[in-house]
Design a protein around this motif. Structure first.
Motif, PDB file in Angstrom:
ATOM      1  N   GLN A 233      10.507  28.141 -28.857  1.00 17.87           N
ATOM      2  CA  GLN A 233       9.148  28.382 -29.322  1.00 17.87           C
ATOM      3  C   GLN A 233       8.388  29.325 -28.393  1.00 17.87           C
ATOM      4  O   GLN A 233       7.367  29.888 -28.770  1.00 17.87           O
ATOM      5  N   THR A 234       8.896  29.476 -27.180  1.00 17.98           N
ATOM      6  CA  THR A 234       8.265  30.354 -26.198  1.00 17.98           C
ATOM      7  C   THR A 234       9.343  31.164 -25.491  1.00 17.98           C
ATOM      8  O   THR A 234      10.544  30.864 -25.576  1.00 17.98           O
ATOM      9  N   LEU A 235       8.911  32.163 -24.743  1.00 20.79           N
ATOM     10  CA  LEU A 235       9.850  32.964 -23.949  1.00 20.79           C
ATOM     11  C   LEU A 235      10.501  32.116 -22.865  1.00 20.79           C
ATOM     12  O   LEU A 235      11.657  32.341 -22.504  1.00 20.79           O
ATOM     13  N   GLU A 236       9.787  31.129 -22.368  1.00 22.38           N
ATOM     14  CA  GLU A 236      10.361  30.229 -21.372  1.00 22.38           C
ATOM     15  C   GLU A 236      11.550  29.468 -21.946  1.00 22.38           C
ATOM     16  O   GLU A 236      12.568  29.269 -21.262  1.00 22.38           O
ATOM     17  N   ASP A 237      11.461  29.045 -23.213  1.00 23.78           N
ATOM     18  CA  ASP A 237      12.590  28.371 -23.863  1.00 23.78           C
ATOM     19  C   ASP A 237      13.807  29.291 -23.915  1.00 23.78           C
ATOM     20  O   ASP A 237      14.944  28.864 -23.681  1.00 23.78           O
ATOM     21  N   VAL A 238      13.580  30.556 -24.252  1.00 24.61           N
ATOM     22  CA  VAL A 238      14.677  31.534 -24.312  1.00 24.61           C
ATOM     23  C   VAL A 238      15.290  31.715 -22.931  1.00 24.61           C
ATOM     24  O   VAL A 238      16.512  31.739 -22.763  1.00 24.61           O
ATOM     25  N   PHE A 239      14.436  31.843 -21.930  1.00 23.54           N
ATOM     26  CA  PHE A 239      14.872  32.062 -20.554  1.00 23.54           C
ATOM     27  C   PHE A 239      15.783  30.928 -20.082  1.00 23.54           C
ATOM     28  O   PHE A 239      16.851  31.161 -19.511  1.00 23.54           O
ATOM     29  N   ILE A 240      15.383  29.694 -20.320  1.00 24.74           N
ATOM     30  CA  ILE A 240      16.180  28.543 -19.889  1.00 24.74           C
ATOM     31  C   ILE A 240      17.489  28.472 -20.657  1.00 24.74           C
ATOM     32  O   ILE A 240      18.542  28.136 -20.086  1.00 24.74           O
ATOM     33  N   GLU A 241      17.459  28.811 -21.927  1.00 29.48           N
ATOM     34  CA  GLU A 241      18.675  28.781 -22.731  1.00 29.48           C
ATOM     35  C   GLU A 241      19.711  29.780 -22.202  1.00 29.48           C
ATOM     36  O   GLU A 241      20.914  29.498 -22.155  1.00 29.48           O
ATOM     37  N   ILE A 242      19.254  30.942 -21.748  1.00 29.56           N
ATOM     38  CA  ILE A 242      20.162  31.992 -21.286  1.00 29.56           C
ATOM     39  C   ILE A 242      20.616  31.727 -19.847  1.00 29.56           C
ATOM     40  O   ILE A 242      21.801  31.891 -19.523  1.00 29.56           O
ATOM     41  N   THR A 243      19.695  31.328 -19.007  1.00 29.38           N
ATOM     42  CA  THR A 243      20.003  31.222 -17.563  1.00 29.38           C
ATOM     43  C   THR A 243      20.398  29.827 -17.125  1.00 29.38           C
ATOM     44  O   THR A 243      20.817  29.628 -15.978  1.00 29.38           O
ATOM     45  N   GLY A 244      20.272  28.836 -18.012  1.00 29.06           N
ATOM     46  CA  GLY A 244      20.651  27.479 -17.664  1.00 29.06           C
ATOM     47  C   GLY A 244      19.517  26.698 -17.049  1.00 29.06           C
ATOM     48  O   GLY A 244      18.430  27.219 -16.791  1.00 29.06           O
ATOM     49  N   LYS A 245      19.767  25.425 -16.791  1.00 30.12           N
ATOM     50  CA  LYS A 245      18.734  24.519 -16.303  1.00 30.12           C
ATOM     51  C   LYS A 245      18.919  24.140 -14.836  1.00 30.12           C
ATOM     52  O   LYS A 245      18.203  23.285 -14.315  1.00 30.12           O
ATOM     53  N   GLY A 246      19.880  24.763 -14.172  1.00 22.30           N
ATOM     54  CA  GLY A 246      20.113  24.446 -12.768  1.00 22.30           C
ATOM     55  C   GLY A 246      18.996  24.948 -11.878  1.00 22.30           C
ATOM     56  O   GLY A 246      18.335  25.943 -12.185  1.00 22.30           O
ATOM     57  N   LEU A 247      18.769  24.286 -10.759  1.00 28.12           N
ATOM     58  CA  LEU A 247      17.723  24.702  -9.828  1.00 28.12           C
ATOM     59  C   LEU A 247      18.154  25.962  -9.089  1.00 28.12           C
ATOM     60  O   LEU A 247      19.313  26.091  -8.689  1.00 28.12           O
ATOM     61  N   ARG A 248      17.190  26.876  -8.854  1.00 27.86           N
ATOM     62  CA  ARG A 248      17.501  28.182  -8.237  1.00 27.86           C
ATOM     63  C   ARG A 248      16.726  28.414  -6.942  1.00 27.86           C
ATOM     64  O   ARG A 248      16.744  29.508  -6.423  1.00 27.86           O
ATOM     65  N   ASP A 249      16.047  27.398  -6.414  1.00 34.19           N
ATOM     66  CA  ASP A 249      15.220  27.625  -5.239  1.00 34.19           C
ATOM     67  C   ASP A 249      15.888  27.113  -3.977  1.00 34.19           C
ATOM     68  O   ASP A 249      15.233  26.695  -3.042  1.00 34.19           O
ATOM     69  N   VAL A 250      17.234  27.142  -3.954  1.00 33.21           N
ATOM     70  CA  VAL A 250      17.968  26.687  -2.764  1.00 33.21           C
ATOM     71  C   VAL A 250      18.701  27.873  -2.149  1.00 33.21           C
ATOM     72  O   VAL A 250      18.941  28.864  -2.813  1.00 33.21           O
TER      73      VAL A 250
END
Length: 250
Positions: A233-250
């Motif tokens: 429904q949002t660009l954020e939904d698309v972003f998570i779908e493509i890049t996954g839900k794993g944490l990236r701040d480590v």
């Protein structure tokens, strides 16, 4: 009829000693007058790509042109047609806002009364005229961010690279920055913009590309990318779908 602002063909970068490729065979065309959002998680290759386009680092392979110029054939003309606003403040803290902008404007060939008038008008446009003779080291983060932006656009570049232009600022500074960028775009500036604020990118960009692991996975208007993902429904939904839900701040 639109013209090409940036043309990239099979651009790659692998840093010496690294066991991964920071940017992999990336191809992309950005038309003049676009606001292109370059989105991706930490480590996706966004900053490396911008650094190559700005001439800071050399590609391992591939080629690109900006406004029809290449660094190999027309480095001076290419650099003069670009504006660059980095995420880190590129300012001299012990100088005033006016002194900083006079210095950066002179580096782009502006001088004399025209430069002085441009500096004052720009500071006024972003609500900084009252503080123009105060040292930058006394400024808030939002004020520094606004001066940082002005330092990259005084010469009215045809193409503007922005790396997280609203990071760490309050709502009022963010609004001032975005309105100023919209005015630059209206005047004909092509903007390439990175941000982790996906709602901001959705509202601001005419087209976006999503990077992951050095590759450009998808590009299109925000509306197109949202429509292509069944549950988005949002660009954020698309972003998570493509890049996954794993944490990236480590």
């Amino acid at each position: 009829m639109s013209t090409t602002a940036i043309h990239i063909e099979n651009l790659s970068k692998q840093y010496r000693g690294a066991d991964f490729v920071a940017v992999q065979n990336l191809s992309l065309t950005i038309q003049s007058g676009e606001i292109f959002g370059l989105l991706g998680p930490n480590g996706a290759g966004k900053t490396t790509l911008l650094s190559m386009l700005c001439g800071i680092i050399r590609p391992t392979s591939g080629k690109f042109s900006i406004n029809g110029y290449t660094y190999e054939q027309s480095p001076v003309q290419l650099k003069q047609s670009l504006g660059v606003v980095p995420q880190d403040f590129a300012l001299y803290p012990s100088l005033t806002a006016r002194e900083n902008l006079l210095y950066f404007g002179s580096m782009y060939g502006l001088k004399g009364r025209k430069l002085e008038q441009e500096v004052i008008a720009s500071l006024d446009a972003l609500g900084l005229a009252t503080f123009m003779d105060k040292r930058v080291e006394t400024f808030s983060g939002g004020m520094k961010r606004r001066v940082n932006l002005l330092a990259g656009v005084l010469h009215r570049p045809k193409v503007l690279f922005l790396d997280e232009p609203t990071v760490g600022v309050d709502v009022h500074s963010k609004n001032a920055i975005m309105e100023y960028l919209k005015a630059l775009h209206f005047q004909g500036t092509t903007i390439v913009y990175t941000s982790h604020h996906l709602s901001e990118a959705q509202a601001f960009c005419t087209r976006v590309g999503i990077m992951e692991s050095g590759r450009l996975w998808k590009e299109g208007t925000p509306e197109q990318l949202i429509a292509e993902e069944e549950k988005a429904q949002t660009l954020e939904d698309v972003f998570i779908e493509i890049t996954g839900k794993g944490l990236r701040d480590v």
